[in-house]
Design an enzyme around this catalytic site. Structure first.
Site, PDB file in Angstrom:
ATOM      1  CB  THR A  24      -0.951   0.022   1.213  1.00  0.00           C
ATOM      2  OG1 THR A  24      -0.207   0.189   2.421  1.00  0.00           O
ATOM      3  CG2 THR A  24      -1.768  -1.268   1.286  1.00  0.00           C
ATOM      4  N   GLY A  25       0.364   2.289  -0.615  1.00  0.00           N
ATOM      5  CA  GLY A  25       1.138   3.520  -0.701  1.00  0.00           C
ATOM      6  C   GLY A  25       2.415   3.339  -1.491  1.00  0.00           C
ATOM      7  CB  SER A  28       5.481   8.601  -4.123  1.00  0.00           C
ATOM      8  OG  SER A  28       4.618   8.659  -2.987  1.00  0.00           O
ATOM      9  CE1 TYR A 179       3.574  10.237  10.108  1.00  0.00           C
ATOM     10  CE2 TYR A 179       5.273  10.796  11.713  1.00  0.00           C
ATOM     11  CZ  TYR A 179       4.868  10.119  10.576  1.00  0.00           C
ATOM     12  OH  TYR A 179       5.759   9.309   9.917  1.00  0.00           O
TER      13      TYR A 179
END
Length: 311
Positions: A24-25, A28, A179
């Site tokens: 996933t992701g 980049s 975060y």
């Protein structure tokens, strides 16, 4: 020596032909480097992101490689539970009866805006933790018996604890604290998943998390608050700054190397096991997070804890 993640991790001679990985992701940053690395080792890689063009570019790179690696792209917005489910369905179709060999819960980011998703969950927590939790839960029955689940956490998890009431509010929102909270959740989730798989599932599936390093070159740190963003830009000009390939090396090591094959529920950095924070190791906090995540998604708790389990 090539500066590929598999070479940094010491697994450049390994072959993953016949294996399937979901990263996933992976359009980049370190996710892209992980996907390209697995493709060079011969795996079939399910590339995930939100940008069709970027995803197609990664797929083309893998398909054009000299080894036997192949790829396909599936778009999904991790703030939308329906799209996470669609990604799980696409993965299920891709692996068939063979099972998914490698699951990289890597998608995520640092988000400055204070907002709630449609589930009423703070956006950073939803995208960085709740969506990977949902995806993993939906794919549990589709994991191969010796699958490895690798979750991207961060050293940013230290120095915080998760207020589970705060994840349903953006009052007094701090992008950095949000975060930190999500990265702590990643470490706790990986540990609890490892424990529940070991105690309840019976398969030899492992679950670990890792810190990829501070990677100015990935573009991720540009979204940090002003002073930290300026520091990140300065670090990017220094020779010791972590590159995306170096950041991906620990993930590739956890997926391919023999040494971590029996490790589960642990936290790694620089291809070595490292103790996470005390809060990350707390089994009570891990269990609360697991149960609350299911409640927030409105789903049954995956891999319920044993009835005799004491916390």
């Amino acid at each position: 020596m090539r500066n590929y993640p598999e070479d940094i991790a010491g697994v450049g001679d390994e072959r993953l032909v016949g294996k399937t990985a979901l990263v996933t992701g992976s359009t980049s940053g370190i996710g892209r480097e992980i996907a390209l690395s697995l493709g060079r080792l011969g795996a079939h890689v399910i590339v995930h992101g939100r940008d069709d063009d970027a995803g197609g570019g990664v797929v083309d790179r893998i398909d054009a490689g000299v080894n036997e690696g192949t790829a396909e792209f599936v778009a999904a917005d991790f703030a939308e539970p329906e799209e996470v489910s669609a990604l799980a369905d696409a993965t299920r179709r891709a692996v068939g009866d063979d099972g998914l060999d490698l699951l990289f819960n890597n998608a995520g980011g640092y988000f400055r805006e204070a907002r709630l998703t449609d589930l009423g969950v703070e956006y950073t927590f939803h995208v960085n933790h709740l969506a990977p939790y949902q995806l993993t839960a939906e794919l549990l029955d589709d994991l191969a018996d010796d699958a490895r689940v690798i979750t991207t956490s961060s050293e940013a998890h230290r120095g915080d604890r998760i207020d589970l009431d705060a994840v349903e509010s953006v009052e007094e929102f701090s992008s950095w604290r949000a975060y930190q909270r999500s990265k702590l959740a990643n470490a706790q989730f990986a540990a609890e998943l490892g424990r529940r798989l070991r105690e309840r599932d019976g398969r030899e599936i492992t679950s670990n998390s890792f810190h990829p390093g501070a990677i100015p070159g990935s573009g991720f740190l540009r979204d940090l608050p002003g002073p930290l963003s300026r520091v990140a830009r300065a670090l990017g000009r220094l020779p010791f700054a972590t590159t995306p390939a170096e950041g991906a090396a620990t993930a590739v090591y956890l997926a391919v190397a023999d040494e971590p094959a029996d490790a589960t529920g642990r936290y790694f950095a620089d291809r070595r096991e490292k103790k996470p924070s005390t809060e990350a190791q707390d089994p009570r906090a891990q269990r609360r997070l697991w149960e609350t995540s299911a409640d927030l998604l409105g789903v049954d708790e995956p891999l319920p804890a044993p009835a005799t389990d004491e916390i």
